[in-house]
Every structure is written in structure tokens, then in C-alpha cells.
Design an enzyme around this catalytic site. Structure first.
Site, PDB file in Angstrom:
ATOM      1  N   LYS A 143       6.431 -10.910   5.413  1.00 37.59           N
ATOM      2  CA  LYS A 143       6.918 -11.114   3.776  1.00 37.59           C
ATOM      3  C   LYS A 143       7.562 -12.748   3.992  1.00 37.59           C
ATOM      4  O   LYS A 143       7.154 -13.487   2.944  1.00 37.59           O
ATOM      5  CB  LYS A 143       7.795 -10.189   3.202  1.00 37.59           C
ATOM      6  N   LYS A 170      -1.631  -8.213   4.108  1.00 35.29           N
ATOM      7  CA  LYS A 170      -1.814  -8.400   2.766  1.00 35.29           C
ATOM      8  C   LYS A 170      -0.747  -9.431   2.287  1.00 35.29           C
ATOM      9  O   LYS A 170      -1.354 -10.064   1.077  1.00 35.29           O
ATOM     10  CB  LYS A 170      -1.911  -7.040   1.830  1.00 35.29           C
ATOM     11  N   LYS A 216      -2.494  -3.731  16.119  1.00 28.25           N
ATOM     12  CA  LYS A 216      -2.117  -3.087  14.818  1.00 28.25           C
ATOM     13  C   LYS A 216      -2.832  -1.518  14.740  1.00 28.25           C
ATOM     14  O   LYS A 216      -3.998  -1.229  14.939  1.00 28.25           O
ATOM     15  CB  LYS A 216      -2.696  -3.819  13.523  1.00 28.25           C
ATOM     16  N   GLY A 258       0.734  -1.322   0.017  1.00 21.07           N
ATOM     17  CA  GLY A 258       0.121  -0.028   0.028  1.00 21.07           C
ATOM     18  C   GLY A 258       0.898   1.360   0.184  1.00 21.07           C
ATOM     19  O   GLY A 258       0.416   2.327  -0.309  1.00 21.07           O
ATOM     20  N   ASN A 259       1.971   1.273   0.367  1.00 19.27           N
ATOM     21  CA  ASN A 259       2.905   2.346   0.520  1.00 19.27           C
ATOM     22  C   ASN A 259       3.457   2.705  -0.758  1.00 19.27           C
ATOM     23  O   ASN A 259       3.653   3.786  -1.033  1.00 19.27           O
ATOM     24  CB  ASN A 259       4.287   1.930   1.400  1.00 19.27           C
TER      25      ASN A 259
END
Lengths: 314, 314
Positions: free
Chosen positions: B275, B213, B129, B13-14
């Protein structure tokens, strides 16, 4: 007799309420008649308006942009894209749940849908569709000079931005919608009349506009070669001389009737008129195509022929 | 040799900026390497984050709700649905344009996607979060008592709401995504990790949460039986001893290496760690599945084997 019809249902944004809580409650009422049609064996494609919802999103985004929060101004097409996600989320879940309650395991999905308009549509010359909040004369003048908005004085309540309401030319995601319909999925599409875009070479560029959801629904119904276009409204049937002593509710209008009634001014612009025009356009688009104007609750009975106003060629 | 791979690409998203103008510019850079993969014959499914975007929408909606505009408070799942529409609109257009520029007429579409979580996921016990704006102690206390939010003091900058980050269990719209991939469409899905929902009987109920994500992308990659999961990040390869004198960039990690490096704490939580974990999970999910961690610019070279960090079983 052909048993299974392909039906595009156009649902009004006013039927979806003004807050997430209202919308979550109202989509349950929407889901039942939609699933009635699916249970009766029809293929259903759902189109919907977004007037109150995109207005709310647009107002919130422009309000917050002028607070210390300093979130960015959001162009109107982007607000429309947001409204498709917001409404689709609730609609798809309500329909999914109603299907499962009746033991039907049919996928339901919302496709973010852009509707292509002609940049030279005459509607852009004279924008008429008010969107968003009311402003003072001073605020309004500032928006005209700083943002290039077209503003009008609206019924003594203040100044509002107006945008054009151009005709839909094509649906950018038509292959996707079509592929899903062929696979038997229930598709929610052209939300709010679609995100308005115009073509420039290979680009699609968002443009502030409101495409009438009845015309967008008619367009996708043509593209999908639907048998029926059902335009839902607050009343069970269309009337001529509406509200007068000789008011008459109609169960059927052919081409001649419909053109005559439109010319005689029986239908209110921005309300019943675009519904009747979209219905007529669909009926005229190919032999055998039928449009039905009725209420959400009566949709299934209407398709069975016992109520609603059927718009056909003859 | 199999020529055509099915590839799920997870975009951060960044990489999408903080305003509609930034996003519209940045998606052009995103589109090129994605279309490189498609042009090389691969089937591509695009997943993306939404951190800055859903934060912006959430902040704008909650800010406007407390002004005279009085727009409704918007729950976090609904903000996520809006962000999928907003981001998908720009991404699908940029990819569509890049495809057309190379004479490829392939449909691109965004599917509003819900990701199902377990309501009893241990993450809900201790939400971590942070989302949205910073508040004072007084405002924070009020939000705890009035709305039941969990708030934390964040790095001396004030108080923020925290939500859980549960694991994805399933993708509600998997049949739709799968049908479109089979038809050769480019699908944008699980935006922002998906709209978080849990099952209650036949219902799907939105729940305030942020699904990572990378894990959501891994889940849809498993469901679609993808060959590759490409997780895009700011760097070309994964490093151990990152930022230290003995820093080492890795072109490949097998199961043993990866588990060892994770245990040794080489990867930053909330950044490279999820990741690497998602990559490993995908590699372990079925023989032959490969995950690649690299930068957007190097995605195609990475698939060709000349850069990136490949995560495989052995």
C-alpha cells in the site's frame, strides 16, 4: 444509401462450448464474422447466451458446497454474473485479436449487465426452464423442502430445478452500453440474457430466472435504436415445414407471413420460435428496423442481402 | 481552488466477505463512503481486491472437477474473470442504490478488465503468492507432476499452490474505462488487480498470477490522470513502530520519510508495505498527485484533510 448500420448480434451459448479450452477455441470462429461486420463499417453490439456455461458454474458451485471444501452455495443470478465475466473475457480477447490482425485498433469491452424483469411476470407462476444437474426423487424432495426450489421430472432422466423465463423490461446498464457504442467501442452485453433482477424501490434484487437471450438482445437493440438485430443460429435460414417433404427455406418473412407461420406451429418452442418472435418484435418496434436470422458464418452475407431470413414489417 | 478531483479508490477483497450473503451486506457499507465522495463532487473510479472471492471460486471449481459432477477444471485467470462479475454485480448495485437514495442518477458499471504483465517479470521465476486450498504431500506432488503447479509447504498447515505476483504494465481496457469516466459514469475496474494476461503479438493470453490490487489501482490511476489514489485499509492511518511502545500514527509522509520508513522495515510485506509502495509510486508519477491511505469509513474526511495518511512528494 446509409452505409453504416448499428447491429446487435445475438450469439447462442451453445456456440461457446462446454469448457474453457473449447470456449477459447470457439470464440476465434465467432470473432471472424463479427469483425467482418465491423470491417464493413457497421457498429456492432454483441449479446450472447450462457446456457451451458451458467449450468456448469451453477453445478460446480452447488457440488463443491456439499463437499468438505464447504464453499458457499451460489445463487443463480450470481452464477450468471460469473458467466458474463468468464465468457466476456474470452470473447473480448478473440475480437480484439481479430481486429488487430486486420489493423483495426477499436476498443472491445464487456459490461456486466443486469436485465430488469417484472416480479409479477406470469412466467414466475409456472417456472419451466430447467437448470443445472439431475437429481433423484429423494434429493429433489429435499431441495423443495429445504430451499423452496421448484423441481420437475425431466424426460425420465431424473429431477431438475426449473426457474421462470420472464420477459425483459429494461436494461439496468443501458446508459453505459449506449455511451460506449456512441464512442465507437465494441460492447459485449446482456450476457446470458442479462443477470435477472427486479426493482424494489431504489434496489435491484437478483432473482433466479433465465431471460431468453434473443428477447434480451431485442430489448437492448430497441434501447440502442439499432438498425438490425441479427439472431445467429445453427442454420443459414428459417424453414417452414422443417424436416418434412414440403420443407421450404425462407429468405424473407413479413409481418403477415411471420404471424401466420407462428400460429401454424412451424417453429419449435425453446429453439426457433423465440428467435422468430424476437425478430418480429424488433421489426414491429419502429419503421425501418430489420431482423435477420442466419448462421454465424453467413452473418455478413446476410446483411448484404444474399442469404439468411430477413424479418421485416412488409 | 479546484473543486472536483478524480479519485481512484482501492478497496480490499477482505472487506467483501466470504459468501454471497456476506458480500451483499458488506457492499452496503462500502457504498456509503464512496457515494459521499461522489456527492462531494468528485469523480470516483473503484478498484477492488478479490483474494477470498477468487480463492473460493477456484476451490469450488477444482473441487467439483474431481467429483462425479465432472465440471471442467477452471484456469486461474478465468476464475479471476468470474470474480469480477460476481463482485461487480454486488458493488454496482449497492452504489447505484445509495446514489438513488440521495437522488443522484449516475450510471454505475463494471468493466471486465485485464491487466497486462511482462511474461519475463522476475516474479515468475520465484512464485510466492499462495492461492486456493491446502493439500497433503501426496496430492501436492501429484499436482506438481500432472499440472506443473508450483507448490509450497505453508506454515505447517499443508501444501498450497503458489503463483507469481508480477507488476502491472498496462490495462487492456483503458480506453473503455477512460471513456466512461469522461462521460461521468462510476466505473468498477481492475477487480482483483485485473485478469492477468501477457501480450504475444496481437494476442492477450491469460496467465496464472495475482497482480497486487494496490499496484493495479496505482496503474489505472496514472493512466486516467487521477488526482488522488485512495488506498483503503483496516486502519485510519499508517503507523511506524506499529504495535511497539513508540508507535506513531502519521498524518503525512513525504518522499524522504516514506523511503526511509520502507528501508527501516516499518511496513509488513503483503499488508501495509505494498500500500505504501503503491502510494509512493503514484505520488512520484507526476507533480501534484497525492495518495491517501485510510479506512473506508474515513475516506471522505481523509480527502478533506482531517485524517488518514497523505503520501506526497514533499
Amino acid at each position: 444509401m446509409k452505409m453504416k448500420d448499428k447491429i446487435v448480434v445475438a450469439l447462442g451459448g451453445n456456440a461457446l462450448g462446454n469448457s474453457p479450452e473449447e470456449q477459447r477455441a470457439l470464440v476465434k470462429d465467432t470473432a471472424k464474422p463479427i469483425v467482418d461486420l465491423i470491417e464493413a463499417g457497421h457498429e456492432v453490439i454483441l449479446a450472447h447466451g450462457n446456457g451451458p456455461q451458467v449450468g456448469m458454474i451453477n453445478l460446480a458451485m452447488s457440488t463443491a458446497a456439499n463437499t468438505p471444501a464447504g464453499t458457499p452455495e451460489m445463487p443463480f443470478p450470481e452464477c450468471g454474473a460469473m458467466s458474463q465475466g468468464y465468457i466476456g473475457f474470452h470473447l473480448q480477447n478473440a475480437i480484439r485479436e481479430e481486429l488487430l490482425n486486420r489493423n483495426m485498433n477499436i476498443p472491445v469491452a464487456t459490461v456486466i449487465t443486469q436485465v430488469i424483469v417484472d416480479k409479477n411476470d406470469s412466467a414466475f407462476v409456472n417456472p419451466t426452464k430447467p437448470i443445472g444437474a439431475f437429481y433423484s426423487k429423494e434429493e429433489s424432495d429435499k431441495m423443495v423442502s429445504e430451499k423452496g426450489y421448484v423441481m420437475i421430472e425431466d424426460s425420465g432422466r431424473g429431477y431438475r430445478r426449473v426457474v421462470a423465463s420472464p420477459q425483459p423490461v429494461d436494461v439496468a446498464e443501458k446508459e453505459t452500453v449506449s455511451a460506449l457504442v456512441e464512442q465507437g467501442h465494441v460492447v459485449i452485453t446482456v450476457g446470458g440474457g442479462g443477470i435477472p433482477v427486479y426493482r424494489e424501490g431504489n434496489k435491484l434484487i437478483g432473482i433466479p430466472a433465465v431471460i431468453d437471450k434473443d428477447f434480451a438482445s431485442e430489448k437492448i437493440a430497441e434501447i440502442l435504436d439499432a438498425d438490425y438485430l441479427i439472431i445467429l443460429t445453427a442454420v443459414e435460414q428459417v424453414a417452414i415445414n422443417f424436416g418434412k417433404p414440403d420443407e421450404k427455406w425462407l429468405s424473407k418473412m413479413n409481418l403477415e407471413d411471420t404471424e401466420k407461420y407462428i400460429a401454424e406451429g412451424h417453429f419449435a418452442p425453446g429453439s426457433m420460435l423465440p428467435k422468430v418472435q424476437a425478430a418480429l418484435k424488433f421489426a414491429k418496434s419502429k419503421p425501418g428496423r430489420k431482423a435477420l436470422i442466419t448462421s454465424l458464418e453467413k452473418a455478413k452475407e446476410g446483411i448484404e442481402g444474399s442469404t439468411g431470413t430477413l424479418v421485416v414489417l412488409d
